[in-house]
Design a protein around this motif. Sequence first.
Motif, PDB file in Angstrom:
ATOM      1  N   GLU A 128       0.828  -1.210   0.000  1.00 28.36           N
ATOM      2  CA  GLU A 128       0.000   0.000   0.000  1.00 28.36           C
ATOM      3  C   GLU A 128       0.863   1.261   0.000  1.00 28.36           C
ATOM      4  O   GLU A 128       0.544   2.231  -0.700  1.00 28.36           O
ATOM      5  CB  GLU A 128      -0.936  -0.016   1.221  1.00 28.36           C
ATOM      6  N   ILE A 129       1.934   1.255   0.768  1.00 27.72           N
ATOM      7  CA  ILE A 129       2.825   2.418   0.774  1.00 27.72           C
ATOM      8  C   ILE A 129       3.439   2.631  -0.605  1.00 27.72           C
ATOM      9  O   ILE A 129       3.533   3.765  -1.095  1.00 27.72           O
ATOM     10  CB  ILE A 129       3.912   2.241   1.849  1.00 27.72           C
ATOM     11  N   ALA A 130       3.852   1.542  -1.242  1.00 28.64           N
ATOM     12  CA  ALA A 130       4.397   1.668  -2.599  1.00 28.64           C
ATOM     13  C   ALA A 130       3.351   2.209  -3.570  1.00 28.64           C
ATOM     14  O   ALA A 130       3.669   3.017  -4.458  1.00 28.64           O
ATOM     15  CB  ALA A 130       4.921   0.314  -3.070  1.00 28.64           C
ATOM     16  N   TYR A 131       2.101   1.796  -3.398  1.00 25.94           N
ATOM     17  CA  TYR A 131       1.038   2.319  -4.276  1.00 25.94           C
ATOM     18  C   TYR A 131       0.784   3.802  -4.024  1.00 25.94           C
ATOM     19  O   TYR A 131       0.593   4.576  -4.973  1.00 25.94           O
ATOM     20  CB  TYR A 131      -0.241   1.517  -4.053  1.00 25.94           C
ATOM     21  N   TYR A 132       0.801   4.213  -2.772  1.00 20.28           N
ATOM     22  CA  TYR A 132       0.568   5.626  -2.460  1.00 20.28           C
ATOM     23  C   TYR A 132       1.636   6.511  -3.094  1.00 20.28           C
ATOM     24  O   TYR A 132       1.330   7.579  -3.641  1.00 20.28           O
ATOM     25  CB  TYR A 132       0.544   5.835  -0.946  1.00 20.28           C
ATOM     26  N   PHE A 133       2.881   6.072  -3.039  1.00 22.18           N
ATOM     27  CA  PHE A 133       3.950   6.876  -3.613  1.00 22.18           C
ATOM     28  C   PHE A 133       3.953   6.808  -5.144  1.00 22.18           C
ATOM     29  O   PHE A 133       4.532   7.685  -5.785  1.00 22.18           O
ATOM     30  CB  PHE A 133       5.300   6.435  -3.062  1.00 22.18           C
ATOM     31  N   SER A 134       3.346   5.790  -5.715  1.00 17.77           N
ATOM     32  CA  SER A 134       3.237   5.755  -7.173  1.00 17.77           C
ATOM     33  C   SER A 134       2.251   6.788  -7.696  1.00 17.77           C
ATOM     34  O   SER A 134       2.255   7.090  -8.897  1.00 17.77           O
ATOM     35  CB  SER A 134       2.812   4.356  -7.627  1.00 17.77           C
ATOM     36  N   LEU A 135       1.410   7.334  -6.836  1.00 10.91           N
ATOM     37  CA  LEU A 135       0.473   8.374  -7.241  1.00 10.91           C
ATOM     38  C   LEU A 135       1.127   9.746  -7.378  1.00 10.91           C
ATOM     39  O   LEU A 135       0.507  10.662  -7.932  1.00 10.91           O
ATOM     40  CB  LEU A 135      -0.680   8.468  -6.224  1.00 10.91           C
ATOM     41  N   ILE A 136       2.334   9.899  -6.879  1.00  8.27           N
ATOM     42  CA  ILE A 136       3.001  11.198  -6.912  1.00  8.27           C
ATOM     43  C   ILE A 136       3.580  11.434  -8.306  1.00  8.27           C
ATOM     44  O   ILE A 136       4.175  10.551  -8.914  1.00  8.27           O
ATOM     45  CB  ILE A 136       4.117  11.256  -5.850  1.00  8.27           C
ATOM     46  N   HIS A 137       3.407  12.649  -8.796  1.00  4.97           N
ATOM     47  CA  HIS A 137       3.926  13.025 -10.101  1.00  4.97           C
ATOM     48  C   HIS A 137       5.379  13.480  -9.949  1.00  4.97           C
ATOM     49  O   HIS A 137       5.651  14.448  -9.223  1.00  4.97           O
ATOM     50  CB  HIS A 137       3.089  14.141 -10.718  1.00  4.97           C
ATOM     51  N   PRO A 138       6.338  12.835 -10.615  1.00  3.12           N
ATOM     52  CA  PRO A 138       7.747  13.239 -10.481  1.00  3.12           C
ATOM     53  C   PRO A 138       8.055  14.475 -11.313  1.00  3.12           C
ATOM     54  O   PRO A 138       7.554  14.652 -12.427  1.00  3.12           O
ATOM     55  CB  PRO A 138       8.509  12.014 -10.995  1.00  3.12           C
ATOM     56  N   LEU A 139       8.888  15.334 -10.769  1.00  2.67           N
ATOM     57  CA  LEU A 139       9.333  16.543 -11.453  1.00  2.67           C
ATOM     58  C   LEU A 139      10.854  16.609 -11.421  1.00  2.67           C
ATOM     59  O   LEU A 139      11.504  15.982 -10.582  1.00  2.67           O
ATOM     60  CB  LEU A 139       8.743  17.798 -10.795  1.00  2.67           C
ATOM     61  N   LYS A 140      11.413  17.400 -12.328  1.00  4.07           N
ATOM     62  CA  LYS A 140      12.838  17.658 -12.379  1.00  4.07           C
ATOM     63  C   LYS A 140      13.105  19.098 -11.973  1.00  4.07           C
ATOM     64  O   LYS A 140      12.200  19.932 -11.957  1.00  4.07           O
ATOM     65  CB  LYS A 140      13.397  17.382 -13.778  1.00  4.07           C
ATOM     66  N   TYR A 141      14.366  19.356 -11.678  1.00  2.00           N
ATOM     67  CA  TYR A 141      14.744  20.697 -11.259  1.00  2.00           C
ATOM     68  C   TYR A 141      14.653  21.675 -12.438  1.00  2.00           C
ATOM     69  O   TYR A 141      14.915  21.321 -13.598  1.00  2.00           O
ATOM     70  CB  TYR A 141      16.168  20.706 -10.719  1.00  2.00           C
ATOM     71  N   SER A 142      14.275  22.909 -12.116  1.00  2.00           N
ATOM     72  CA  SER A 142      14.314  24.059 -13.031  1.00  2.00           C
ATOM     73  C   SER A 142      13.426  23.888 -14.248  1.00  2.00           C
ATOM     74  O   SER A 142      13.644  24.530 -15.267  1.00  2.00           O
ATOM     75  CB  SER A 142      15.758  24.334 -13.490  1.00  2.00           C
ATOM     76  N   GLN A 143      12.394  23.042 -14.155  1.00  2.00           N
ATOM     77  CA  GLN A 143      11.459  22.870 -15.254  1.00  2.00           C
ATOM     78  C   GLN A 143      10.071  23.303 -14.806  1.00  2.00           C
ATOM     79  O   GLN A 143       9.444  22.615 -13.999  1.00  2.00           O
ATOM     80  CB  GLN A 143      11.437  21.415 -15.729  1.00  2.00           C
ATOM     81  N   PRO A 144       9.586  24.454 -15.295  1.00  2.00           N
ATOM     82  CA  PRO A 144       8.240  24.909 -14.894  1.00  2.00           C
ATOM     83  C   PRO A 144       7.178  23.897 -15.320  1.00  2.00           C
ATOM     84  O   PRO A 144       7.265  23.267 -16.374  1.00  2.00           O
ATOM     85  CB  PRO A 144       8.081  26.248 -15.631  1.00  2.00           C
ATOM     86  N   HIS A 145       6.186  23.771 -14.477  1.00  7.11           N
ATOM     87  CA  HIS A 145       5.123  22.795 -14.730  1.00  7.11           C
ATOM     88  C   HIS A 145       3.782  23.408 -14.320  1.00  7.11           C
ATOM     89  O   HIS A 145       3.686  24.069 -13.276  1.00  7.11           O
ATOM     90  CB  HIS A 145       5.377  21.514 -13.939  1.00  7.11           C
ATOM     91  N   GLU A 146       2.772  23.193 -15.146  1.00  6.44           N
ATOM     92  CA  GLU A 146       1.416  23.631 -14.834  1.00  6.44           C
ATOM     93  C   GLU A 146       0.655  22.432 -14.282  1.00  6.44           C
ATOM     94  O   GLU A 146       0.301  21.522 -15.033  1.00  6.44           O
ATOM     95  CB  GLU A 146       0.727  24.189 -16.074  1.00  6.44           C
ATOM     96  N   PRO A 147       0.415  22.386 -12.985  1.00  8.16           N
ATOM     97  CA  PRO A 147      -0.218  21.199 -12.387  1.00  8.16           C
ATOM     98  C   PRO A 147      -1.694  21.126 -12.726  1.00  8.16           C
ATOM     99  O   PRO A 147      -2.331  22.110 -13.142  1.00  8.16           O
ATOM    100  CB  PRO A 147       0.006  21.408 -10.885  1.00  8.16           C
TER     101      PRO A 147
END
Length: 997
Positions: A145-164
Amino acid sequence: MFNFTPLLGAQSPSPASQSLLELDGGVKVLVDVGWDEHFSVSELKALERHIPSLSIILLTHATSSHLGAFAHCCKNFPLFTQIPIYATTPVISLGRTLLQDVYSSTPLASTVIPADSLAESSFASGSNSTDPTLQLLLTPPTTEEIAYYFSLIHPLKYSQPHEPLPSAFSPPLNGLKITAYNAGHTLGGTIWHLQHGMESIVYAVDWNQVRENVLSGAAWLDASGGGAEVIEQLRKPTALICSSRGAGKDSLTGGRRRRDDLLLDTIRATIAKGGTVLIPTDTSARVLELAYLLEHAWRKEHSNGTGESPFKNARLYLASKNVGATMRYARSMLEWMDDNIVRELEAVEAATTSKKQHKRNDSKSIGNQDNKFAGNAAGPFDFKYLRLLERKKQIDRIVATKGARVILASDTSLEWGFSKEILHQIANESSNLIILTESYGVPDNVRKDKESLAALLWSWYQERRDGVALEPGADGQNLEQVHTGGRELQVHMAERVPLQGRELLAYQQYLATQRRLQNPIPLGSGSALETTADAVDETSSTSSSSSEESDPERQGKALNTSAAVANLNRNKTGLTKETFGVNVLLRQPGLYDYDVRGKKGREQIFPFVSKRRRADDFGDLIRPDEYLRAEERDEIDGHDMRDDSLNKNSKLGQKRKWGDTGLEGVNGSKGRGTVNKRRQQTPNVTDNNGIANGDVIVNGLHDPDLDDLSDDSELDSDESINGPSKVVTRIESVEAHLKIAYVDFVGLHDQRSLSMLIPLIQPRKLILVGGDASETAVLANECRQKLVPAFSESAERTHNGVFTPLNGQMVDASVDTNAWTVKLSNGLVKRLRWQNVRGLGIVTLMGHLGAMAVDDQEFADTISKKRQKLLKEDREGSEVQKIASEAKSQQTAPVLDVLPASMAAATRFVAQPLHVGDLRLADLRKILQSTGHTADFRGEGTLLIDGLVAVRKTATGRIELEGGGLGLPEYPVRNPESSFYAVKRRIYDGLAVIAGG
C-alpha cells in the motif's frame, strides 16, 4: 491574493512541517505532510479539515518531518489520494523506503485511536465497558500500500516549470506554475517557486547552501555570474517563506572539512579503546552523507599500508530495516548528487574497463588479496567496509560480541528503529559513546516525561553535570565527551499485541461508528442505492452544472450531515427532515411527503438516483468484491477473523511467488517450503584463505557472527502480527555510563547563510516558519533592519514586511499593487517606434512627467455626458451643479511629455537598450538554413553556424554568441557577408531591441 497558514512547525521545537497556501480564486496548496516521533493523530486535525478543499500537494524532503504522515493520510482520509501530488524523483523513492521502515520498526506509527473516539463508539452501541487506558491501533498500511501511495506522486525535475492539474473538487488553477529547485540538505530536496498571476512565491524550508560530500548546495546563486547574485527566477519574490531553524547557530570554523575531521577524530578516540560508537541518523536523507564519509574514511585507512590505525580493527555497520532498498535507490540516482560523485563514478568505470583488458595478467594475484573487494574499483555507494543490517537478530548478535565497532542506526529521535535498542544495550558501558548529530527540543504540547530519548540526552549534554572528558584530536585540539555519571535512563519499549475479547469488540464498535459517519444511508431500507464510488464517479462525469447546483447555501452540506450523525450517536436522537433536506424521501423508508414551499434549487425537485453502469472503452468494469466467497466477505478491515491459519497476504487474483505455498503458520511466519534462494544457488566454495562464499566479510576479516544471520528471512515478532492489535508499552531502566558527544551533521542553514542570502533575494514580504520562538525572533529582528528598502510602504506600516505566525494563524501576504493613469502628449506619441514580437506591439518611451490642463472641448464633453446621465435618472439639478464644479476643479491631469533638450543629453548615457522576446534556437536554425548558412546542434543548447559561430542559450534565457567575424574558405557561404554579423543580425531580428535613449 495570498494567505499563508502554518499548520505545523511555526515557532515550535518540533521539526514537523505542514503549510497551507491560499491563492486567488480559491486555490489551496498544501506543502508537506510532516509528523514528529510521537505520531499523534491530534496534530493532523487541522490538516484533515482542509483536505476537501485542497487543489494540489507539494513535498519538499524525504524525511519524516516533511512526509511522515503521508501514508496515514492516504489510508485514513479518503479524499487525500484524489489530490494531485508533486515531488522530485529522489523524494518519491527515498520517501517510500522511509515510511516502509517507519511502519515496520514501531507500532506507534500505526497511530493510537483516541480515547474519546472509543468512548463515543461504545456509548453509541450501548456499551460502557471501554478501558480508558486501552491503546488500540489502527490498521497500518502494508508495504504494498505504501508503494502504491507513492506511485500516485507526479515526479518533477529541477528548473522545469510545470502547470499542475487541480483536484476534482478544486476550482481552476488559473495558470498556476510550479518549479522545483535544488535545496540541498537531502537528496532531491526542493525549493518551490509558485507563480500565480502577480504573485511570485518562494517556499524554502530546510535548505543548505554549503556544498557537501554527496549533496550540492542550494540553487540560490547564479554560477554564471560568479555566485554573487541570486538566480532571476528566485529573485525579488512577492513573498518568501523561509525556515528560521539554525538562526541562532554560528557556522563552524573550517567548514565541511573541519566538520568531517571532527567526526572522524571523535570516532577514532573511542574505537582506539575498544568501545562502541552509536550514531543515530535518519533512514533515507542524511544517512547517505554519513555512510559515504565513513566508508571512504575506512577505504583511505586500509589503503594506507604503513602504520597502525584504529579503523583497521574496527567494524562499520549501518542498521535499518529497509536500508538495502535505500542504498539501491541511491546508486540509481547519482545524477541528483554533487558533481564530484559523478566524476568518481566515471573514474571507477574507466578503471574497471582498463582492468578488464588486463584480466589475464591480474587473475593470478587474486588469492593474495586481503578480501574479495581488493583490487576491484568500488563506486561511491558500493560499500566495501560498511555492513548493512536489517534484522533485530543481527543487531543482538553484533552488540553481544566484544570489539571496536561503529554503528549507524535509525532514527535520530531514538524513539523508534534500531538506535533505541542499541542504546539500551550499550548504555551501561563507560567505554561506549553516542554521537548526536543535531540539537533537539521538546514541543510545548509534550510533557517532560514524554520527551524523546534524544532530547533527554541533549539536555544532559548541555547540563554537563557529571563532568567532561577531553580527548586529543588529530589537529591538537581537545574533543569534548560528556559523562552521564550513572544516571537512570528509562527506555519505553512499545510492542504490538493482538486484540482479544472485549478489546476486539471495542475495535469493531469503533469501525462500525466510522462507517456510519462516512455513509449514513441505512443499508436495510429496501432501496438499492448506488455506492459512494458510483456517486462520486457520476458527479465527476458531468461536464456542466447549472446555477442551482452552484448554490453557495448548499456548500458543506455533507459535513453538516456527518456532524448530525455524530450528534445522533452521542444524544440518541433521530435526524430531522431539515437535516437531510429533500433527500429524506430516500433516506427514511415509509416517508413520501416533503414540503417544498419556499425552497430553492434541488429542494424543489423529487430526488432521483439513476444507477449508471460504469464502463470504459473496453467494456463494463468488474467489481472484484462482487465475486468474493462467503469466507472472504467475513472480514474486519481486510483481515479474516475466523481462521488465522490462512495467508492474510494472498488476496483474490494475487499471484504467489515461485515455491510459495500461500499458507502461513499460526504466528504468521511463512512455511519453510521456500528455501533461501541464495543458499540454494550458491555452492559452498572455499578460497585459498579458508573463507567460503557464503561467509560474511567485513573490513577484510571473516565475520562469523553474521554467517548464520546474513540470509535469515524470518520475520520479527512484531511483523508477524496481522489484524486488529493494541500497543503495550513497558519501561526498562538502565544506568547510563556511556559518554555523549555532539557533531553538527544536520546539514541546514546557519545564521551566516540566512543573514547573507535573504538580503540578496530581496523579498517584498518574508514569512518565517520552521524554528522555535527564540530563533524566529532573532531572525525577524535582523531581517527588519536589513530589508527595509525592499519592503513596500504598506508592509512597513504593518509588520515591516516580516511575518512570524503561530500554528493555525493565517497571515495576509498579498502583493501590493498600485496603478496610475498618465496621458501622453501628442509630440511624444509621434516619436514612438513600435516593434512587433510574436504578434505583440512593444515600445519604450522616456519623457518628462508634469501636470497639464485638460482641453476645454474635452472638459465640455465630460460635463455634457455626466449631465445627460443624471437627467435620465431624474436627479435633482443641485447634484448636477455639484458634479460640474467637481469636474471643473479637476481640469489638470498628469501628462508625459517629450524631454527637454537639456535633460535628454543627461539621460542619454544612463538609458540602456532592452531586448524583449524569447529566441528559440530551433527557429534560428531554420531561418539561417533558409538563407544559405549551415546550422547544426552540437551538444545541449549549442547551435553551430558555418562551423565558426556558436550560439548558446543559458538556463536563464541569456543568448551567448561566440565566433570570428571573418569567413573561412573551407566553409563556403552563398551570402557574401560574414557569418558572425549575419547571425547577430538574425538574432536581433528575432528580438525587439528597444533603445533606451
